[in-house]
Design an enzyme around this catalytic site. Structure first.
Site, PDB file in Angstrom:
ATOM      1  N   GLU A   1      45.172  38.918  41.549  1.00  9.01           N
ATOM      2  CA  GLU A   1      45.105  40.349  41.301  1.00  9.01           C
ATOM      3  C   GLU A   1      46.120  41.116  42.159  1.00  9.01           C
ATOM      4  O   GLU A   1      46.805  42.001  41.673  1.00  9.01           O
ATOM      5  CB  GLU A   1      43.676  40.820  41.642  1.00  9.01           C
ATOM      6  CG  GLU A   1      43.369  42.240  41.243  1.00  9.01           C
ATOM      7  CD  GLU A   1      43.090  42.362  39.755  1.00  9.01           C
ATOM      8  OE1 GLU A   1      42.862  41.314  39.117  1.00  9.01           O
ATOM      9  OE2 GLU A   1      43.133  43.485  39.243  1.00  9.01           O
ATOM     10  N   ASP A   2      46.218  40.762  43.400  1.00 10.24           N
ATOM     11  CA  ASP A   2      46.939  41.605  44.361  1.00 10.24           C
ATOM     12  C   ASP A   2      48.310  41.096  44.776  1.00 10.24           C
ATOM     13  O   ASP A   2      49.006  41.766  45.524  1.00 10.24           O
ATOM     14  CB  ASP A   2      46.099  41.779  45.650  1.00 10.24           C
ATOM     15  CG  ASP A   2      44.813  42.528  45.371  1.00 10.24           C
ATOM     16  OD1 ASP A   2      44.688  43.077  44.264  1.00 10.24           O
ATOM     17  OD2 ASP A   2      43.939  42.553  46.254  1.00 10.24           O
TER      18      ASP A   2
END
Ligand code: MN
Length: 748
Positions: free
Chosen positions: A91-92
């Protein structure tokens, strides 16, 4: 210990177990596999999250470390702990799933991707029903239950650090946690997660109540704790005296939200709640639990109606314990829980306790076999019984085998459960008939999509309607839910008679050939078929073929039978129908798989009219004297029984035939029903059969005053299973006294 974060001056506390893993690696011999994977996952995540910070100002890596720590303490396996470190990297950061797989293997990749997928959804709907759908969607999506556990650990740490977010965000996340994640933790039996999540939600959602209960509990703490300690010492002595080895006996803090719920539920003030004080006794064996209970009840007077035996009757999430309440010192009530160490672990760790204590070698933690996975899912379904009322439970069973459901979103964020393989058309009709009937197109996750696209868990589906749009017959080829299919047919039945008629004609003509077709439509056999299919006119029948209420095969098969019955000699009709008047087409002999019956390949045969055998039941072939080939009887049919052995041919139903999705061929079966004679009973039976798509060829009723009504039906049946189901459908109706298939003798 602490380590310096390279690019930043802040320090990070690392737990001992992680420190051990790192040390094991840094020395110059190969580290144990677990330690190695865990240490590498940590270092990988630390590098990737470098330069990222949480709202609290901490380096981001503090969060994955905390999540991995929760999973470690829960007894998670190395893949789970690694996933704890890595759960936010897809996600990051720039990392891909493939890269994770190369570095850490497919198991870790799947866990991380699973958690990432779940993180994309945020729950916003208000109804309990929606919350339940959402929880079920999560479980269905996760496949591997460990994904849910990692997600729960992630959520728990986020809740612990919620104070750093803006108030609206706090509210939203706390609400979602209360409605989705705390119940999931409960369903998985992970008590320690559930309690803490609930108390944290309580704090953010009802701050005033939270503070006042917290204060009340704290106010009397020292007093209460002293009292409990005295009781604990007293009981410990007595238990020792009768030879019970007490592993632990101590006071137990009750969680604040539990007290709050109890006050609300019982409409009581704090002072009236009995069991703010609680004592837990942990012993070795089940038997000692009950003996300890006797000691407790002997020492203190039990409060009637408060004893619960969850050892004999475990809770659906496998929780076991004995609960009782007694009048303790100074007349103060006290709740006592008695359990074994193993039960205690199950109460605290739930499903995770099985990973922690099961000696299952390498497959530790994975729900490897399909069976096991299935059992878990089914259990999860059963566990809902606790939460939902009976009606909804039955509904959920009806939706059936919920691992086959898909859960999709409306643009408003409502979750809609649909059957596996459902398409935007199914979705549209599920929303509303008019939405389906005026559907022009669909966007899935914001993209225009063709209408036969199968939906996946978590898809956001938007239906575009237009007032002049209408259903297409083609939709019947890919819609899967009965609702959608029925509504589509209904719409066509109502609105397009001329087109349906033309289409039905066209289909039938294509099947039977042009020549002689018009004559056939006017022929006697066609009239017979129309009646048998319960239509008023040949046109109605054609229209029904046109909109798909009856299949082309059904009509053609019946037409063949009718023509066969009508005339043994070749006529225009038999020619059109391609019926051999005396012999089978020799080409058929080369295609044995076309034959529904094994053992007659290349031979002329027919199903005996005396017993009307159907697929699924044992049959026997009899070589007929007349040149009619082989006659197929039910085994045990009187007409086949006395035939000499040399004329018998072993035959069986071809199992590959009729297993297809469409039912191709049907067989006539006579049944007798005895029923209480009341108006409408026949109509009810016919309606019931029609609901289950069983065609009724003929129906007759005999009544006599004071006697049961005798109903005879001839049904079109594909196979024995369908017959048995149909008989049961009728049997289960009210007023039905008996239902049976006619025996062979009665046919004669
Ligand atoms: Mn996270």
């Amino acid at each position: 210990m602490t380590i310096a974060i390279p690019s930043h001056s802040q320090q990070l506390d690392l737990p001992d177990w992680l420190h051990q893993c790192l040390l094991a690696r840094s020395e110059n011999h190969p580290a144990p596999e677990d330690a190695d994977l865990i240490a590498r996952a940590f270092e990988f995540a630390r590098t990737l999250h470098e330069g990222q910070y949480r709202k609290s100002g901490e380096p981001y890596i503090a969060h994955p470390v905390a999540v991995a720590g929760l999973l470690h303490d829960l007894g998670g396996d190395r893949a789970m702990i690694a996933a704890g470190f890595l759960h936010d990297v897809i996600e990051d950061t720039e990392v891909t799933g493939e890269e994770l797989e190369t570095q850490f293997g497919s198991e870790v990749r799947q866990l991380v991707e699973g958690v990432t997928k779940l993180s994309k959804y945020s729950f916003s709907s208000k109804t309990e029903r929606q919350a339940e759908n959402f929880r079920r969607m999560f479980i269905a999506m996760a496949q591997d239950i460990r994904v849910i556990v990692v997600k729960l650990a992630d959520r728990l740490h986020n809740m612990r650090t919620l104070q750093h977010l803006a108030p609206e965000k706090q509210q939203r996340i706390a609400l979602e946690t209360r409605e989705i994640f705390a119940p999931l933790a409960n369903r998985l039996g992970i008590g320690r997660f559930k309690w803490e999540l609930e108390d944290l939600c309580f704090k953010y959602l009802e701050l005033q109540d939270y503070l006042s209960i917290k204060e009340l509990v704290a106010e009397r703490r020292s007093d209460r704790e002293a009292r409990i300690q005295t009781i604990a010492n007293l009981l410990k002595d007595r238990l020792h005296k009768i030879g019970i080895s007490v592993m632990e006996i101590k006071g137990r803090p009750k969680h604040l939200y539990g007290i709050y719920q109890k006050m609300r539920r019982q409409k009581k003030e704090f002072d009236e709640i009995h069991d703010i004080a609680a004592l837990r006794i942990i012993v070795v064996t089940n038997e000692e639990c009950y003996r300890s209970l006797a000691v407790v009840h002997d020492a203190f007077r039990p409060i009637p109606g408060r004893f619960k035996d969850y050892i004999g009757l475990p809770k659906p999430n496998h929780y076991q314990s004995l609960h009782t309440s007694v009048i303790g010192l100074n007349g103060q009530p006290l709740e006592v829980q008695i359990r074994t160490l193993e039960m205690h672990h199950v109460a605290e760790y739930g499903i995770a306790a099985h990973w922690k204590y099961k000696e299952s070698g390498s497959s530790q933690g994975t729900l490897s076999s399909e069976d096991e996975k299935f059992t878990w899912l089914r259990q999860l379904l059963e566990w809902q019984r606790d939460l939902k009322d009976a009606q909804e439970y039955i509904e959920s069973l009806k939706d059936n085998l919920f691992e086959d459901d898909v859960y999709v979103f409306t643009p408003q964020g409502d979750v809609i459960p649909l059957a596996h393989g459902a398409t935007p058309v199914d979705f549209a009709y599920r929303i509303h008939t008019e939405v389906g009937n005026h559907m022009k197109g669909a966007r899935i996750n914001g993209r225009w999509s063709v209408l036969d696209t199968p939906l996946h868990n978590g898809d956001i589906v938007e239906i575009i309607t237009y007032k002049n749009s209408h259903p297409s017959l083609d939709w019947l080829n890919f819609s899967v839910t009965p609702t959608a299919r029925n509504r589509i047919r209904q719409w066509f039945r109502r609105s397009h008679r001329e087109e349906n008629l033309a289409r039905g004609r066209e289909l039938l003509e294509k099947e039977l050939g042009k020549s002689g077709f018009d004559a056939l439509l006017k022929s006697e056999p066609m009239q017979v078929v129309t009646q048998r299919c319960n239509y008023q006119s040949v046109d109605d029948l054609l229209a029904a073929v046109g909109y798909g209420e009856i299949t082309l095969n059904q009509v053609v098969n019946r037409l063949r039978e009718a023509v066969r019955a009508e005339q043994p000699i070749a006529t225009a009709e038999t020619a059109v129908l391609g019926l051999p008047s005396t012999q089978r087409d020799p080409a058929d002999a080369d295609k044995p798989s076309n034959s529904p019956i094994r053992g007659v390949e290349g031979l002329l045969y027919h199903l005996a009219g005396c017993c009307n055998p159907i697929p699924g039941e044992p049959i026997i072939g009899v070589v007929t004297r007349a040149a009619k080939g082989i006659s197929i009887h039910r085994q045990g049919c009187g007409n086949a029984e006395n035939v000499p052995g040399d004329r018998l041919v072993p035959v069986s139903w071809n199992p590959t035939n009729g297993n297809g999705r469409q039912r191709q061929h049907t067989y006539p079966v006579d049944i007798h029903i005895e029923s209480i004679d009341r108006v409408g009973v026949l109509r009810d039976i016919l309606a019931r059969l029609s609901d289950h798509n069983i065609n009724v060829r003929t129906a007759g009723v005999k009544t006599a005053t004071g006697k049961p009504a005798l109903i005879s039906l001839c049904l079109d049946i594909c196979d024995l299973q369908q017959l048995e189901r149909s008989l049961n459908h009728i049997r289960n109706m009210s007023d039905i006294l008996s239902v049976r298939r006619l025996s062979q003798a009665e046919h004669n």
